[in-house]
Design an enzyme around this catalytic site. Structure first.
Site, PDB file in Angstrom:
ATOM      1  N   ARG A 168       0.861  -1.200   0.000  1.00 40.35           N
ATOM      2  CA  ARG A 168       0.000   0.000   0.000  1.00 40.35           C
ATOM      3  C   ARG A 168       0.888   1.238   0.000  1.00 40.35           C
ATOM      4  O   ARG A 168       0.625   2.209  -0.692  1.00 40.35           O
ATOM      5  CB  ARG A 168      -0.918  -0.002   1.222  1.00 40.35           C
ATOM      6  CG  ARG A 168      -2.204  -0.794   1.052  1.00 40.35           C
ATOM      7  CD  ARG A 168      -1.972  -2.207   0.586  1.00 40.35           C
ATOM      8  NE  ARG A 168      -3.152  -3.021   0.424  1.00 40.35           N
ATOM      9  CZ  ARG A 168      -3.558  -3.944   1.300  1.00 40.35           C
ATOM     10  NH1 ARG A 168      -2.872  -4.179   2.408  1.00 40.35           N
ATOM     11  NH2 ARG A 168      -4.630  -4.652   1.048  1.00 40.35           N
ATOM     12  N   ASP A 197       0.743  -7.142  -2.979  1.00 37.36           N
ATOM     13  CA  ASP A 197      -0.701  -6.918  -2.780  1.00 37.36           C
ATOM     14  C   ASP A 197      -1.222  -6.182  -4.000  1.00 37.36           C
ATOM     15  O   ASP A 197      -0.467  -5.892  -4.930  1.00 37.36           O
ATOM     16  CB  ASP A 197      -0.966  -6.149  -1.475  1.00 37.36           C
ATOM     17  CG  ASP A 197      -2.278  -6.580  -0.836  1.00 37.36           C
ATOM     18  OD1 ASP A 197      -3.307  -6.510  -1.522  1.00 37.36           O
ATOM     19  OD2 ASP A 197      -2.281  -6.986   0.340  1.00 37.36           O
ATOM     20  N   HIS A 270      -5.752 -10.607  -3.639  1.00 32.02           N
ATOM     21  CA  HIS A 270      -4.863  -9.470  -3.381  1.00 32.02           C
ATOM     22  C   HIS A 270      -3.651  -9.487  -4.323  1.00 32.02           C
ATOM     23  O   HIS A 270      -2.503  -9.363  -3.888  1.00 32.02           O
ATOM     24  CB  HIS A 270      -4.393  -9.491  -1.918  1.00 32.02           C
ATOM     25  CG  HIS A 270      -5.430  -8.967  -0.966  1.00 32.02           C
ATOM     26  ND1 HIS A 270      -5.825  -7.664  -0.934  1.00 32.02           N
ATOM     27  CD2 HIS A 270      -6.153  -9.600  -0.005  1.00 32.02           C
ATOM     28  CE1 HIS A 270      -6.759  -7.497   0.016  1.00 32.02           C
ATOM     29  NE2 HIS A 270      -6.981  -8.658   0.588  1.00 32.02           N
ATOM     30  N   ASP A 333      -6.103 -14.578   2.295  1.00 34.68           N
ATOM     31  CA  ASP A 333      -7.205 -13.812   2.880  1.00 34.68           C
ATOM     32  C   ASP A 333      -8.039 -13.134   1.797  1.00 34.68           C
ATOM     33  O   ASP A 333      -7.557 -12.859   0.703  1.00 34.68           O
ATOM     34  CB  ASP A 333      -6.660 -12.746   3.838  1.00 34.68           C
ATOM     35  CG  ASP A 333      -5.706 -11.785   3.126  1.00 34.68           C
ATOM     36  OD1 ASP A 333      -4.878 -12.271   2.349  1.00 34.68           O
ATOM     37  OD2 ASP A 333      -5.804 -10.570   3.338  1.00 34.68           O
ATOM     38  N   GLU A 334      -9.294 -12.867   2.141  1.00 35.04           N
ATOM     39  CA  GLU A 334     -10.183 -12.018   1.346  1.00 35.04           C
ATOM     40  C   GLU A 334     -10.135 -12.344  -0.157  1.00 35.04           C
ATOM     41  O   GLU A 334      -9.701 -11.523  -0.958  1.00 35.04           O
ATOM     42  CB  GLU A 334      -9.819 -10.546   1.576  1.00 35.04           C
ATOM     43  CG  GLU A 334      -9.972 -10.140   3.035  1.00 35.04           C
ATOM     44  CD  GLU A 334      -9.589  -8.693   3.298  1.00 35.04           C
ATOM     45  OE1 GLU A 334     -10.331  -8.022   4.006  1.00 35.04           O
ATOM     46  OE2 GLU A 334      -8.528  -8.240   2.813  1.00 35.04           O
ATOM     47  N   TRP A 400      -6.547 -13.542  12.078  1.00 32.64           N
ATOM     48  CA  TRP A 400      -6.693 -12.080  12.077  1.00 32.64           C
ATOM     49  C   TRP A 400      -8.127 -11.622  12.250  1.00 32.64           C
ATOM     50  O   TRP A 400      -8.387 -10.565  12.787  1.00 32.64           O
ATOM     51  CB  TRP A 400      -6.099 -11.474  10.797  1.00 32.64           C
ATOM     52  CG  TRP A 400      -6.915 -11.667   9.542  1.00 32.64           C
ATOM     53  CD1 TRP A 400      -6.966 -12.794   8.777  1.00 32.64           C
ATOM     54  CD2 TRP A 400      -7.796 -10.719   8.929  1.00 32.64           C
ATOM     55  NE1 TRP A 400      -7.825 -12.608   7.710  1.00 32.64           N
ATOM     56  CE2 TRP A 400      -8.344 -11.326   7.780  1.00 32.64           C
ATOM     57  CE3 TRP A 400      -8.170  -9.412   9.234  1.00 32.64           C
ATOM     58  CZ2 TRP A 400      -9.246 -10.693   6.931  1.00 32.64           C
ATOM     59  CZ3 TRP A 400      -9.069  -8.762   8.395  1.00 32.64           C
ATOM     60  CH2 TRP A 400      -9.606  -9.400   7.256  1.00 32.64           C
ATOM     61  N   TYR A 425      -3.976  -4.924  15.123  1.00 30.98           N
ATOM     62  CA  TYR A 425      -3.806  -4.171  13.886  1.00 30.98           C
ATOM     63  C   TYR A 425      -3.464  -2.726  14.225  1.00 30.98           C
ATOM     64  O   TYR A 425      -4.227  -2.045  14.921  1.00 30.98           O
ATOM     65  CB  TYR A 425      -5.081  -4.264  13.038  1.00 30.98           C
ATOM     66  CG  TYR A 425      -5.086  -5.450  12.096  1.00 30.98           C
ATOM     67  CD1 TYR A 425      -4.449  -6.634  12.459  1.00 30.98           C
ATOM     68  CD2 TYR A 425      -5.696  -5.393  10.856  1.00 30.98           C
ATOM     69  CE1 TYR A 425      -4.439  -7.725  11.601  1.00 30.98           C
ATOM     70  CE2 TYR A 425      -5.688  -6.472   9.983  1.00 30.98           C
ATOM     71  CZ  TYR A 425      -5.054  -7.649  10.372  1.00 30.98           C
ATOM     72  OH  TYR A 425      -5.039  -8.717   9.522  1.00 30.98           O
ATOM     73  N   TRP A 474      -0.462  -2.606   8.539  1.00 26.06           N
ATOM     74  CA  TRP A 474      -0.995  -2.413   7.181  1.00 26.06           C
ATOM     75  C   TRP A 474      -0.837  -0.942   6.864  1.00 26.06           C
ATOM     76  O   TRP A 474      -1.155  -0.085   7.700  1.00 26.06           O
ATOM     77  CB  TRP A 474      -2.460  -2.845   7.133  1.00 26.06           C
ATOM     78  CG  TRP A 474      -2.632  -4.290   7.431  1.00 26.06           C
ATOM     79  CD1 TRP A 474      -3.059  -4.838   8.603  1.00 26.06           C
ATOM     80  CD2 TRP A 474      -2.346  -5.389   6.564  1.00 26.06           C
ATOM     81  NE1 TRP A 474      -3.068  -6.209   8.519  1.00 26.06           N
ATOM     82  CE2 TRP A 474      -2.636  -6.580   7.275  1.00 26.06           C
ATOM     83  CE3 TRP A 474      -1.883  -5.494   5.248  1.00 26.06           C
ATOM     84  CZ2 TRP A 474      -2.470  -7.846   6.726  1.00 26.06           C
ATOM     85  CZ3 TRP A 474      -1.730  -6.753   4.690  1.00 26.06           C
ATOM     86  CH2 TRP A 474      -2.018  -7.913   5.422  1.00 26.06           C
ATOM     87  N   GLU A 476      -2.032   1.327   4.521  1.00 25.03           N
ATOM     88  CA  GLU A 476      -2.920   2.224   3.763  1.00 25.03           C
ATOM     89  C   GLU A 476      -2.762   3.670   4.238  1.00 25.03           C
ATOM     90  O   GLU A 476      -2.733   4.604   3.444  1.00 25.03           O
ATOM     91  CB  GLU A 476      -4.389   1.816   3.958  1.00 25.03           C
ATOM     92  CG  GLU A 476      -4.815   0.583   3.199  1.00 25.03           C
ATOM     93  CD  GLU A 476      -4.623  -0.697   3.994  1.00 25.03           C
ATOM     94  OE1 GLU A 476      -3.775  -0.723   4.922  1.00 25.03           O
ATOM     95  OE2 GLU A 476      -5.313  -1.690   3.693  1.00 25.03           O
TER      96      GLU A 476
HETATM   97  C1  ACM Z   1      -5.969  -9.116   6.343  1.00 30.18           C
HETATM   98  O1  ACM Z   1      -5.994  -8.182   7.133  1.00 30.18           O
HETATM   99  N1  ACM Z   1      -6.691  -9.046   5.238  1.00 30.18           N
HETATM  100  C2  ACM Z   1      -5.194 -10.305   6.598  1.00 30.18           C
END
Ligand code: ACM
Ligand code: ZN
Length: 765
Positions: A168, A197, A270, A333-334, A400, A425, A474, A476
């Site tokens: 990010r 990502d 991702h 993930d996601e 997570w 986080y 993270w 962002e």
């Molecule tokens: C995550 O925060 N998507 C692992």
């Protein structure tokens, strides 16, 4: 000697001992707190002619680190010698008397300092503790007196991690090294490097040069918060990547600090940065651009095509060569399944492999990659979604989405790392007011401190599968290193104690006291840690009284708080808060209180501002024929502000409470409730309004009681007080969401009662 005198002398000696040890406790600021320490009489004098005595082979790294640190920070130059001198030495050795591989014993006496570790790693941690017994500020000394002590220490968990997302936002190698210096100081031992990502591919892969030529650069980046309106982009090219030489350099630097670097290569989701470079690896064929915004993208690696696996195996082959550690993180993930559902190759794969659905296709994908890596001698880690489609045999789970994935995994006898969103986080706020833009939740350093990676639901045998925990940065909302530092520290310090120290040793206020020196140690590394501001008042504060006593507090013992009430920004010469503050309130003109922390080392917090107003009683009204329930007007459209909620509603009716949103299927809608609230007594009511993914405004008798419509970065007001006479009062509640929020809660407290949700019996129309 009389019995009395003997008793008196004994009492005197005990008192002296107690005074000495409590004074010692005060000066000894070791973070994370060791398992056991025993203060002794005497001190060791560290000076130029003190030798460092170590086995040059196994302990070369550790001795060079110790020598370098003392010389750079204090200007004291010590020689490393192989033969043990008679006195005035620091001896580093490896012993087989300690069970935990990372454990150590540190003995400081008048003659020597002995650091014996179960391994070179243990010796390194003994060195870290010893360094925390030296003055925290960087300053030249001729000699330094070190308190005599015996310490025995070992970690509670073997995985003490710090993750950094470099996709990010990209961070240069120097920043990564600085982060590792601070990790080492906290005895953290895993650097989880989130290298790929949607927003950028950051690792050079020689076989696929387009990954960095195309995938490492995006044309634009979202401005402001994700979900904010209007959506704006900066239209500036942004990117960067690490060459393989730089990666080797980072891995070497980490190993000198006994830190393992675990790379993460995200798959099957991702990954739009990789698809931008090699669109043939997707289900649709593209074209794609590297992601300019945050969140989740629907385009993922095609799980049907063989060439996807061939590509990933080739990438992983190069990754394996660069990272000597036993683990590779493969994300997981996601992963939206939209593309797989409409892709012939994916459908064919599901059929061929006898899979039930796309979830199992993800399981197949991960098992196949896990198998490949297993054959290369590597262990796979995945985010807890890898449980959903069938957990690959041997895979380690990183939990997570809370701890439930971690519990499932440990119960299934899979090794597990706990990094639940709440509180691990670090991309979310760490204070409720005046913070730089961050993710919409709040994880306070104290919440991180109280984190226990072993949930109560696990028995002793299952708890053995919890390797430890980690903090996740993270990025962002961390565009540059200085902001990343602010977001990571002091939460990292808090987590280090949660992961290293014995549970019985944890004590938040003692930790906060010890942090004072830790901040100075971080000054040595020029870390922009967050300075806590006095936060015990909100943006809007209402009282019935004309004269109120306010207490101001922060989590930094030894700091000073200065404040103003004339609208100016508190500076060093502003009024000093001395334990109490009286404000004289008025119901027309609010008092503006601005306060700020000043640390002894000169660092300051941001300014915290709030308004204080006097409440006037609101008389009750007498509606005719009031019946239970609230009127609602429902608007099924995407609105951005409560002022836009006008016109003809799509639906109207009566609801018994404000939280019945379950039958609404649209993600974007607005609701207006109106009617009356009938309160049971005349008193001050504090209304709690929670609408995490939307905006909401509560008005009672035409007063804005809670205004949760602010644009980030300001945190929502959350609650607000009003003085109501017993009986009916008009109520209006406006709510809108555009982000699948659908969470609205209205509670209140008054006198000593706390009402989680206002009962339907209070609402009328
Ligand atoms: C995550 O925060 N998507 C692992
Ligand atoms: Zn496909």
């Amino acid at each position: 000697m009389s019995q009395f005198i003997k008793r008196f002398i004994l009492f005197y000696i005990v008192c002296l001992f107690l005074i000495r040890s409590s004074a010692g406790e005060e000066v000894l600021s070791i973070i994370p707190e060791p398992v056991s320490k025993q203060l002794l009489r005497g001190e060791f004098i560290l000076r130029d002619n003190t030798s460092i005595n170590a086995e040059i082979g196994t302990l070369k790294n550790a001795s060079t680190y110790l020598q370098g640190y003392i010389s750079k920070k204090y200007g004291i130059r010590n020689k490393v010698v192989e033969k043990t001198p008679k006195k005035n030495f620091i001896r580093l050795s490896v012993t087989d008397t300690l069970k935990n591989r990372e454990g150590y014993v540190l003995k400081v006496s008048n003659n020597s300092v002995e650091i014996a570790g179960a391994s070179a790693t243990g010796v390194f941690y003994g060195i870290q503790t010893f360094l925390q017994m030296l003055p925290p500020e960087a300053k030249c000394h001729k000699k330094i007196a070190v308190q005599a002590i015996n310490i025995t220490d070992f970690p509670r968990f073997s995985w003490r991690g710090q993750q950094l997302d470099v996709s990010r936002h990209f961070f240069p190698v120097d920043f990564i090294k600085k982060l590792m210096d601070v990790m080492a100081m906290h005895k953290l031992n895993v650097f989880h490097w989130h290298l790929t990502d949607d927003q950028g591919w950051r690792i050079e892969i020689k076989k696929y040069p387009l990954l960095t030529q195309i995938g490492a650069w995006r044309d634009s980046t979202l401005i402001g918060a994700y979900g904010q309106y209007p959506v704006m982009y900066d239209r500036e090219r942004y990117g960067g990547y690490y060459t393989q030489e730089e990666i080797k350099d980072v891995v070497r630097y980490a190993s000198e600090r006994f830190i393992t670097v675990v790379p993460e290569i995200e798959m099957p989701g991702h990954c739009i940065s990789a698809l931008a470079a090699y669109p043939e690896l997707s289900c649709t064929g593209g074209p794609f651009g590297v992601g300019p915004r945050w969140g989740v993208y629907n385009d993922v690696f095609c799980a049907g095509k063989d060439k996807t696996y061939e590509f990933l195996e080739n990438v992983l082959d190069e990754v394996i060569q660069l990272f000597p550690c036993e683990y590779i993180h493969i994300g997981g993930d996601e992963v939206p399944k939209d593309r797989w559902k409409n892709c012939n190759a994916c459908k064919h794969r599901i059929h061929e492999e006898g899979l039930k659905d796309e979830n199992e296709l993800q399981g197949y994908f991960e098992k196949r990659i896990e198998n490949y890596l297993h054959n290369k001698g590597k262990k796979v880690i995945g985010w807890d979604e890898i449980i959903d489609g069938g957990l690959p045999e041997r895979a380690v789970v990183m939990s997570w989405r809370g701890v439930s994935g971690g519990i499932k995994s440990a119960k299934a006898h899979h090794y597990t790392i706990m990094t639940p969103f709440d509180p691990c986080y670090y991309y979310v706020y760490q204070g409720r007011y005046e913070e730089p833009l961050a993710g919409g939740d709040c994880n306070l350093a104290s919440e991180v401190y109280n984190f226990d990676p072993v949930p109560d639901q696990l028995n002793e045998a299952e708890a053995e599968y919890i390797l430890g925990g980690q903090g996740c940065a993270w990025s962002e909302y961390m565009p540059i290193g200085k902001i990343a530092e602010y977001m990571i520290v002091p939460r990292m310090s808090a987590l280090s104690e949660a992961l290293w120290s014995a549970k019985s040793k944890k004590n938040l206020s003692y930790f906060l006291e010890r942090m004072n020196d830790q901040y100075l140690r971080m000054d040595y590394y020029d870390i922009n840690y967050r300075v806590d501001y006095p936060a015990n008042y909100g943006f809007v504060n209402r009282y019935l009284e004309e004269k109120v006593q306010i207490t101001l507090d922060n989590i930094i013992p030894g700091s000073k708080i200065r404040y103003t009430t004339d609208g100016s920004k508190p500076v060093k010469s502003s009024k000093l808060y001395k334990g109490h503050l009286t404000l004289h309130l008025d119901s027309i003109k609010p008092v503006v209180l601005k306060s700020r922390t000043f640390m002894p080392n000169g660092r300051q917090s941001v300014v915290h501002e709030g308004i204080f107003v006097k409440l006037d009683w609101k008389a009750s009204v007498f509606p005719e024929d009031a019946i239970q329930g609230l009127n609602f007007n429902y608007f099924e459209k995407e609105l951005r502000s409560v002022e836009e909620i006008i016109g003809k509603p799509d639906r109207t009716g009566v609801n018994d409470s404000v939280i019945s949103l379950n039958n609404i299927t649209s993600n974007s809608f607005a609701l207006v409730y109106d009617g009356y609230i009938k309160v049971p007594e005349s008193t001050v009511y504090n209304f709690d309004l929670s609408n995490p993914k939307g905006k909401a405004l509560l008005c009672i008798d035409d007063m804005k009681v809670v205004d949760n419509t602010a644009v980030l970065p300001h945190y929502f007001q959350g609650n607000g007080k009003i003085a109501l006479k017993k009986g009916y009062h008009s109520l209006s509640l406006k709510y809108l969401t555009t982000d699948m929020g659908k969470r609205l809660r209205l509670g209140c407290h008054f006198n000593d009662k706390e009402i989680e949700e206002i009962p339907a019996a209070w609402f009328y129309h």
